[in-house]
Design a protein around this motif. Structure first.
Motif, PDB file in Angstrom:
ATOM      1  N   GLU A   1       0.519  -1.534   0.048  1.00 47.95           N
ATOM      2  CA  GLU A   1       0.130  -0.336   0.180  1.00 47.95           C
ATOM      3  C   GLU A   1       1.307   1.582   0.344  1.00 47.95           C
ATOM      4  O   GLU A   1       0.419   2.055  -0.328  1.00 47.95           O
ATOM      5  CB  GLU A   1      -0.764  -0.402   0.977  1.00 47.95           C
ATOM      6  N   PHE A   2       2.289   0.861  -0.026  1.00 47.11           N
ATOM      7  CA  PHE A   2       2.836   2.340   0.182  1.00 47.11           C
ATOM      8  C   PHE A   2       3.873   2.720  -0.848  1.00 47.11           C
ATOM      9  O   PHE A   2       4.810   3.195  -0.835  1.00 47.11           O
ATOM     10  CB  PHE A   2       3.946   2.646   1.539  1.00 47.11           C
ATOM     11  N   ASN A   3       3.307   1.664  -1.699  1.00 52.69           N
ATOM     12  CA  ASN A   3       4.136   1.581  -3.002  1.00 52.69           C
ATOM     13  C   ASN A   3       5.672   1.157  -3.341  1.00 52.69           C
ATOM     14  O   ASN A   3       6.708   1.518  -3.962  1.00 52.69           O
ATOM     15  CB  ASN A   3       3.973   2.992  -3.732  1.00 52.69           C
ATOM     16  N   ILE A   4       5.596  -0.063  -2.066  1.00 52.44           N
ATOM     17  CA  ILE A   4       7.069  -0.530  -1.678  1.00 52.44           C
ATOM     18  C   ILE A   4       6.696  -2.091  -2.516  1.00 52.44           C
ATOM     19  O   ILE A   4       5.869  -2.432  -1.670  1.00 52.44           O
ATOM     20  CB  ILE A   4       7.346  -0.722  -0.381  1.00 52.44           C
ATOM     21  N   ARG A   5       7.705  -2.633  -3.236  1.00 57.26           N
ATOM     22  CA  ARG A   5       7.614  -3.721  -4.145  1.00 57.26           C
ATOM     23  C   ARG A   5       8.946  -4.319  -2.931  1.00 57.26           C
ATOM     24  O   ARG A   5       9.966  -3.891  -2.913  1.00 57.26           O
ATOM     25  CB  ARG A   5       8.217  -3.469  -4.938  1.00 57.26           C
ATOM     26  N   ALA A   6       8.854  -5.741  -3.068  1.00 52.60           N
ATOM     27  CA  ALA A   6      10.280  -6.697  -2.507  1.00 52.60           C
ATOM     28  C   ALA A   6      10.275  -7.678  -3.064  1.00 52.60           C
ATOM     29  O   ALA A   6       9.001  -8.554  -3.168  1.00 52.60           O
ATOM     30  CB  ALA A   6       9.446  -6.722  -0.669  1.00 52.60           C
ATOM     31  N   ASN A   7      11.023  -8.627  -3.597  1.00 48.33           N
ATOM     32  CA  ASN A   7      11.609  -9.870  -4.092  1.00 48.33           C
ATOM     33  C   ASN A   7      12.529 -10.539  -3.336  1.00 48.33           C
ATOM     34  O   ASN A   7      13.310  -9.953  -3.182  1.00 48.33           O
ATOM     35  CB  ASN A   7      11.317  -9.620  -5.414  1.00 48.33           C
ATOM     36  N   SER A   8      12.668 -11.730  -3.727  1.00 51.26           N
ATOM     37  CA  SER A   8      14.368 -11.863  -3.389  1.00 51.26           C
ATOM     38  C   SER A   8      14.625 -12.841  -4.519  1.00 51.26           C
ATOM     39  O   SER A   8      14.521 -13.064  -5.385  1.00 51.26           O
ATOM     40  CB  SER A   8      13.736 -13.409  -2.298  1.00 51.26           C
ATOM     41  N   LEU A   9      15.842 -13.054  -4.980  1.00 50.12           N
ATOM     42  CA  LEU A   9      16.751 -13.832  -5.733  1.00 50.12           C
ATOM     43  C   LEU A   9      17.098 -14.610  -5.359  1.00 50.12           C
ATOM     44  O   LEU A   9      18.111 -14.342  -4.672  1.00 50.12           O
ATOM     45  CB  LEU A   9      17.206 -12.372  -6.817  1.00 50.12           C
ATOM     46  N   SER A  10      17.143 -15.633  -6.174  1.00 46.99           N
ATOM     47  CA  SER A  10      18.034 -17.084  -4.907  1.00 46.99           C
ATOM     48  C   SER A  10      18.843 -17.737  -6.775  1.00 46.99           C
ATOM     49  O   SER A  10      18.684 -17.746  -7.514  1.00 46.99           O
ATOM     50  CB  SER A  10      17.168 -18.003  -5.378  1.00 46.99           C
ATOM     51  N   PRO A  11      20.229 -17.004  -6.840  1.00 45.34           N
ATOM     52  CA  PRO A  11      21.651 -17.557  -7.665  1.00 45.34           C
ATOM     53  C   PRO A  11      21.488 -19.249  -7.471  1.00 45.34           C
ATOM     54  O   PRO A  11      21.373 -19.630  -6.676  1.00 45.34           O
ATOM     55  CB  PRO A  11      22.435 -16.444  -6.783  1.00 45.34           C
ATOM     56  N   GLY A  12      21.683 -19.433  -8.175  1.00 43.12           N
ATOM     57  CA  GLY A  12      23.039 -20.207  -7.799  1.00 43.12           C
ATOM     58  C   GLY A  12      24.307 -20.151  -7.867  1.00 43.12           C
ATOM     59  O   GLY A  12      24.656 -19.701  -7.495  1.00 43.12           O
ATOM     60  N   GLY A  13      25.044 -21.653  -8.212  1.00 43.11           N
ATOM     61  CA  GLY A  13      26.088 -21.686  -8.213  1.00 43.11           C
ATOM     62  C   GLY A  13      27.121 -20.163  -8.758  1.00 43.11           C
ATOM     63  O   GLY A  13      26.819 -20.587 -10.170  1.00 43.11           O
ATOM     64  N   ILE A  14      27.871 -19.829  -8.312  1.00 37.15           N
ATOM     65  CA  ILE A  14      27.688 -18.188  -8.804  1.00 37.15           C
ATOM     66  C   ILE A  14      29.579 -18.577  -9.291  1.00 37.15           C
ATOM     67  O   ILE A  14      29.761 -18.995  -7.500  1.00 37.15           O
ATOM     68  CB  ILE A  14      27.917 -17.179  -8.039  1.00 37.15           C
ATOM     69  N   ASP A  15      30.733 -18.130  -9.754  1.00 39.64           N
ATOM     70  CA  ASP A  15      31.974 -17.626 -10.003  1.00 39.64           C
ATOM     71  C   ASP A  15      33.015 -17.345  -8.805  1.00 39.64           C
ATOM     72  O   ASP A  15      32.774 -16.050  -9.733  1.00 39.64           O
ATOM     73  CB  ASP A  15      32.186 -18.114 -11.302  1.00 39.64           C
ATOM     74  N   THR A  16      32.709 -17.349  -7.451  1.00 44.04           N
ATOM     75  CA  THR A  16      33.447 -15.839  -6.835  1.00 44.04           C
ATOM     76  C   THR A  16      34.985 -16.846  -6.022  1.00 44.04           C
ATOM     77  O   THR A  16      34.761 -17.930  -6.254  1.00 44.04           O
ATOM     78  CB  THR A  16      32.285 -15.759  -5.947  1.00 44.04           C
ATOM     79  N   GLU A  17      34.931 -16.348  -5.016  1.00 48.99           N
ATOM     80  CA  GLU A  17      36.435 -16.555  -4.664  1.00 48.99           C
ATOM     81  C   GLU A  17      35.981 -17.400  -3.014  1.00 48.99           C
ATOM     82  O   GLU A  17      35.735 -18.582  -2.479  1.00 48.99           O
ATOM     83  CB  GLU A  17      36.971 -15.348  -3.690  1.00 48.99           C
ATOM     84  N   ARG A  18      33.789 -16.802  -2.883  1.00 45.69           N
ATOM     85  CA  ARG A  18      33.912 -17.783  -1.426  1.00 45.69           C
ATOM     86  C   ARG A  18      33.980 -19.127  -2.264  1.00 45.69           C
ATOM     87  O   ARG A  18      34.092 -19.965  -0.951  1.00 45.69           O
ATOM     88  CB  ARG A  18      32.566 -17.468  -0.567  1.00 45.69           C
ATOM     89  N   ARG A  19      33.281 -19.576  -3.052  1.00 48.00           N
ATOM     90  CA  ARG A  19      33.161 -20.565  -3.687  1.00 48.00           C
ATOM     91  C   ARG A  19      34.075 -21.594  -3.597  1.00 48.00           C
ATOM     92  O   ARG A  19      34.632 -23.421  -3.451  1.00 48.00           O
ATOM     93  CB  ARG A  19      32.686 -21.174  -5.693  1.00 48.00           C
TER      94      ARG A  19
END
Length: 265
Positions: free
Chosen positions: A181-199
């Motif tokens: 009602e306040f014109n605020i949208r909320a979504n989540s984003l679910s990445p798969g395996g991403i090529d990063t140093e953490r991996r």
């Protein structure tokens, strides 16, 4: 045409938590390139500053803030910075996250369990708690909480991380319902395996990680931080103006086959 008006996020002000990490930085740089002024928040103040520096050197506007997302003062300061430096806050992207060592429930310490929840779930709650009033005042809000494909399946020895990611999807849905009602949208984003140093914590080098994990995806490879950033840009832009309360999978088709693309039975 004025080039600034052509940018998708011109006039917007974004707060990125975990803005010093590889995914968070890619998101920050992408949003800034599309015209958003930006607060880069990260537990590592130097990494946050590096993100802000890169944005400024590219001609954008950015301020860095060091502090843990699990500390409410960090979110309070970040929102105050956005409003005092840039006049408002309209975009929040929560990319901050932590992981624990692998183990079954009996092996995981209460300290590690609580730490994972405090960063991955409570920290996101705190960022949203203090950002919502600013977004209401702005008359516009776009929230993206970075979850994970692993929040939608049972994963061996990863219960703290995957539980927080599953819970974060539900929290995001509730956020969308409570603030529509306040014109605020909320979504989540679910990445798969991403090529990063953490991996690399599970492998000796990036080539080994790519060879081991890439074939699990329908597209035959790991994802990139830029692909996650572009998916985030979509969700916070007007291109997704009728999208709220949902989770966007950016997983290269992993969940379509539950990571078993070679199974034929």
């Amino acid at each position: 045409m004025d080039a600034s008006k052509a940018k998708k996020l011109a006039g917007h002000v974004a707060l990125i938590t975990g803005g010093g990490g590889e995914i968070g930085r890619a998101i920050a740089l992408t949003l800034a390139a599309e015209g958003a002024s930006l607060i880069a928040s990260d537990m590592d103040a130097q990494k946050a500053e590096e993100t802000a520096r890169q944005i400024r050197e590219a001609g954008g506007k950015a301020v860095a803030l060091g502090g843990s997302i699990a500390d409410p003062e960090t979110s309070i300061k970040a929102v105050d910075l956005a409003v005092t430096q840039f006049g408002k806050l309209t975009i929040l992207v929560n990319a901050a996250a932590t992981v624990t060592e692998d183990g079954r429930a009996e092996d995981i310490s209460l300290e590690d369990w609580n730490r994972t929840l405090s960063v991955n779930l409570t920290g996101v709650f705190l960022a949203c708690k203090y950002a919502m009033p600013a977004m209401r005042n702005a008359g516009d809000g776009r929230v993206v909480n970075i979850t994970s494909q692993l929040g939608q399946i049972g994963v061996p020895l990863r219960s703290p991380y995957t539980t927080t990611k599953a819970a974060l999807m539900q929290f995001t849905r509730c956020l969308a319902v409570d603030y529509a009602e306040f014109n605020i949208r909320a979504n989540s984003l679910s990445p798969g395996g991403i090529d990063t140093e953490r991996r690399m914590r599970r492998f000796s080098n990036r080539d080994e990680a790519r060879a081991a994990r890439g074939p699990l995806y329908l597209l035959g490879r790991l994802g990139t931080v830029h692909e996650v950033a572009n998916a985030t840009l979509f969700l916070v832009s007007d291109d997704a103006s009728f999208v709220t309360g949902t989770d966007l999978l950016c997983d290269g088709g992993y969940l379509a086959f539950k990571g078993r693309t070679t199974d034929r039975d």
